[in-house]
Enzyme design. Structure first.
Site, PDB file in Angstrom:
ATOM      1  N   PHE A  61       0.850  -1.186   0.000  1.00 46.47           N
ATOM      2  CA  PHE A  61       0.000   0.000   0.000  1.00 46.47           C
ATOM      3  C   PHE A  61       0.887   1.237   0.000  1.00 46.47           C
ATOM      4  O   PHE A  61       1.769   1.369   0.848  1.00 46.47           O
ATOM      5  CB  PHE A  61      -0.923   0.023   1.226  1.00 46.47           C
ATOM      6  CG  PHE A  61      -1.892   1.183   1.200  1.00 46.47           C
ATOM      7  CD1 PHE A  61      -3.006   1.144   0.385  1.00 46.47           C
ATOM      8  CD2 PHE A  61      -1.648   2.324   1.952  1.00 46.47           C
ATOM      9  CE1 PHE A  61      -3.887   2.227   0.324  1.00 46.47           C
ATOM     10  CE2 PHE A  61      -2.527   3.406   1.901  1.00 46.47           C
ATOM     11  CZ  PHE A  61      -3.651   3.348   1.085  1.00 46.47           C
ATOM     12  N   ASP A  88       9.189   2.656   1.770  1.00 40.61           N
ATOM     13  CA  ASP A  88       7.999   3.377   2.210  1.00 40.61           C
ATOM     14  C   ASP A  88       7.819   3.090   3.702  1.00 40.61           C
ATOM     15  O   ASP A  88       7.357   2.024   4.086  1.00 40.61           O
ATOM     16  CB  ASP A  88       6.784   2.916   1.403  1.00 40.61           C
ATOM     17  CG  ASP A  88       5.476   3.570   1.875  1.00 40.61           C
ATOM     18  OD1 ASP A  88       5.466   4.192   2.967  1.00 40.61           O
ATOM     19  OD2 ASP A  88       4.467   3.444   1.157  1.00 40.61           O
ATOM     20  N   LYS A 113       2.743   9.285   8.587  1.00 33.92           N
ATOM     21  CA  LYS A 113       1.806   9.092   9.691  1.00 33.92           C
ATOM     22  C   LYS A 113       2.233   9.667  11.048  1.00 33.92           C
ATOM     23  O   LYS A 113       1.690  10.676  11.484  1.00 33.92           O
ATOM     24  CB  LYS A 113       1.444   7.609   9.799  1.00 33.92           C
ATOM     25  CG  LYS A 113       0.608   7.141   8.602  1.00 33.92           C
ATOM     26  CD  LYS A 113       0.015   5.776   8.796  1.00 33.92           C
ATOM     27  CE  LYS A 113      -1.084   5.474   7.792  1.00 33.92           C
ATOM     28  NZ  LYS A 113      -0.655   4.843   6.551  1.00 33.92           N
TER      29      LYS A 113
HETATM   30  C1  PLP Z   1      -0.979   5.130   5.165  1.00 35.36           C
HETATM   31  C2  PLP Z   1       0.075   4.727   4.176  1.00 35.36           C
HETATM   32  C3  PLP Z   1       0.283   5.447   2.988  1.00 35.36           C
HETATM   33  C4  PLP Z   1      -0.625   6.587   2.551  1.00 35.36           C
HETATM   34  O1  PLP Z   1      -0.558   7.686   3.381  1.00 35.36           O
HETATM   35  P1  PLP Z   1      -1.671   8.858   3.209  1.00 35.36           P
HETATM   36  O2  PLP Z   1      -1.262   9.864   4.221  1.00 35.36           O
HETATM   37  O3  PLP Z   1      -2.988   8.233   3.459  1.00 35.36           O
HETATM   38  O4  PLP Z   1      -1.563   9.352   1.822  1.00 35.36           O
HETATM   39  C5  PLP Z   1       1.327   5.078   2.173  1.00 35.36           C
HETATM   40  N1  PLP Z   1       2.141   4.045   2.490  1.00 35.36           N
HETATM   41  C6  PLP Z   1       1.971   3.324   3.611  1.00 35.36           C
HETATM   42  C7  PLP Z   1       2.908   2.215   3.925  1.00 35.36           C
HETATM   43  C8  PLP Z   1       0.912   3.628   4.487  1.00 35.36           C
HETATM   44  O5  PLP Z   1       0.729   2.884   5.586  1.00 35.36           O
END
Ligand code: PLP
Length: 409
Positions: A141, A226, A255
């Protein structure tokens, strides 16, 4: 009566909000530490941390102080100017990591968008227009913009939004042999979560990350980690990749970085950063003084041995207690994760019922998360008080008992 004075309720959501979310039946109105209160005054223990965002819990006094102090000074100046909080936070982030340079934005997706654009630009500048392929992993994701949602490995999120951007390949996670077959001179980047968060709290294997690093070096592809979810102390190191001793070329985080205030960052080295020259990329709100002042305070607090060691110890404790709670019912096949990013994987008998267990937890005044249909996820405050953790676990034990009773009925 003005709109402000009018009482609003959960029912209003179904009338005035775009229906892309299905929020809980109650509305939280106040938070302190790991506790939340709803409109009716009901108190809940929060082991969800706003989906791994509230790294310091709700309304941490130091963050209130940072936000309000900055609010009296300067909110926004645009990127026609730089500002002191952004420079201070960038100094601290580069001092704490492999990186030399920082680009600030407002969300995880935007940080990944910047990372992916950087990788394409580096490849285009250095090797020409043919080197643009991005390799990502199945079930990963990376956000919801059209580019990042297509880089993400969950097709259900990217279907129905028109033609897909070209040059994106998905391979199974933790499968080095398939990565080796997929990567080539045309690859500009490999993007990975060191721990896949949304799809089940699945950590990478040591040999996998080492192997992917070597392949990226061999093929001049940038390795992007990421760490939007796994970063900022969540796993007991400032960034999860430190557990492996494998360093990326580009790192994204978001986050927990703002502890609830929107901010994200892309970090990289001088050699790659120079390809995003003046005018090649930008954002209106990214790096604004308010967000950066909060981010700086978050980093100051989290990046200390006391907090990071506490995350490791509490994570061990949480996993052990969850195993104990599940054992009499053979509820969990595995309880995994690192630090305070924990996934309890339901055993075959209960597969597909993570949401039902989350709902039972809510009835027991406890907030947890799911990560896919089979995994209950926990991402509490990194500084959760032991008493709150224990009370949360006691409520979870009650929720599990109710869930099992219903499952057997
Ligand atoms: C939550 C998340 C995202 C997306 O972040 P947003 O602030 O919702 O755009 C991208 N990568 C990972 C691994 C995430 O957990």
């Amino acid at each position: 009566m003005s709109i402000q004075e009018a009482q609003v309720s959960r029912a209003d959501f179904d009338q005035v909000m775009v229906p892309n979310y299905a929020p809980a039946g109650f509305i939280p109105v106040r938070g302190a530490g790991s506790r939340l209160w709803d409109q009716s005054g009901r108190e809940l223990i929060d082991l969800s941390g706003g989906i791994a965002v509230n790294g310091l819990g709700h309304c941490h006094p130091a963050l209130i102080e940072a936000l309000t102090t900055q609010a009296h000074k300067l909110w926004h100046v645009s990127n026609v100017f730089t500002n002191e909080p952004a420079l201070r936070l960038a100094r601290k982030l580069t001092a704490a990591t492999f990186a030399d340079r920082v680009f600030f934005s407002n969300s995880g997706a935007e940080a990944n968008e910047a990372a992916l654009k950087l990788a394409r630009k580096v490849a285009s500048d250095r090797f020409g227009a043919e080197k643009y392929e991005i390799i990502s992993t199945i079930n990963s994701f990376h956000g919801r913009t059209v580019f990042t949602v297509n880089v993400g490995g969950q097709p259900k999120y990217s279907e129905g939004f028109g033609p897909r951007p070209e040059g994106i390949t998905h391979v199974p996670y933790n499968d080095l042999a398939t990565m080796e077959k997929a990567i080539s001179a045309r690859t500009c980047a490999v993007i990975l979560e060191p721990i896949q968060g949304e799809s089940g709290v699945l950590p990478a294997e040591q040999a996998y990350l080492e192997g992917v690093r070597a392949l990226c070096d061999q093929y001049d592809a940038l390795l992007i980690f990421d760490e939007v979810q796994s970063g900022m102390g969540r796993t007991g190191k400032l960034f999860a990749h430190e557990h492996y001793g494998v360093t990326p070329d580009v790192l994204t985080t978001a986050k927990s970085l703002g502890g609830g205030f929107p901010i994200s960052a892309m970090l990289t080295s001088n050699d790659y950063a120079k390809h995003l020259a003046v005018g090649t990329h930008g954002t209106t709100f990214g790096g604004n003084p308010l967000a950066c002042a909060v981010g700086e305070t978050v980093l100051d607090i989290i990046n200390t041995p006391a907090v990071l060691d506490g995350v490791l110890a509490k994570g061990e404790y949480l996993r052990e207690k969850l195993r104990e709670i599940g054992a009499p019912y053979h509820l969990f096949e595995q309880v995994r994760g690192k630090g305070l990013l924990v996934g309890a994987v339901l055993s075959d008998q209960y597969k597909g019922q993570a949401s039902a267990l989350m709902a039972a937890a809510e009835r027991a005044d406890l907030l947890v998360l799911v990560a896919g249909p089979d995994v209950v996820r926990f991402a509490p405050s990194l500084v959760i008080e032991q008493a709150d953790l224990d009370e949360g676990l006691a409520r979870f034990a009650r929720a599990v008992a109710e869930f099992i009773q219903q499952a057997q009925a």
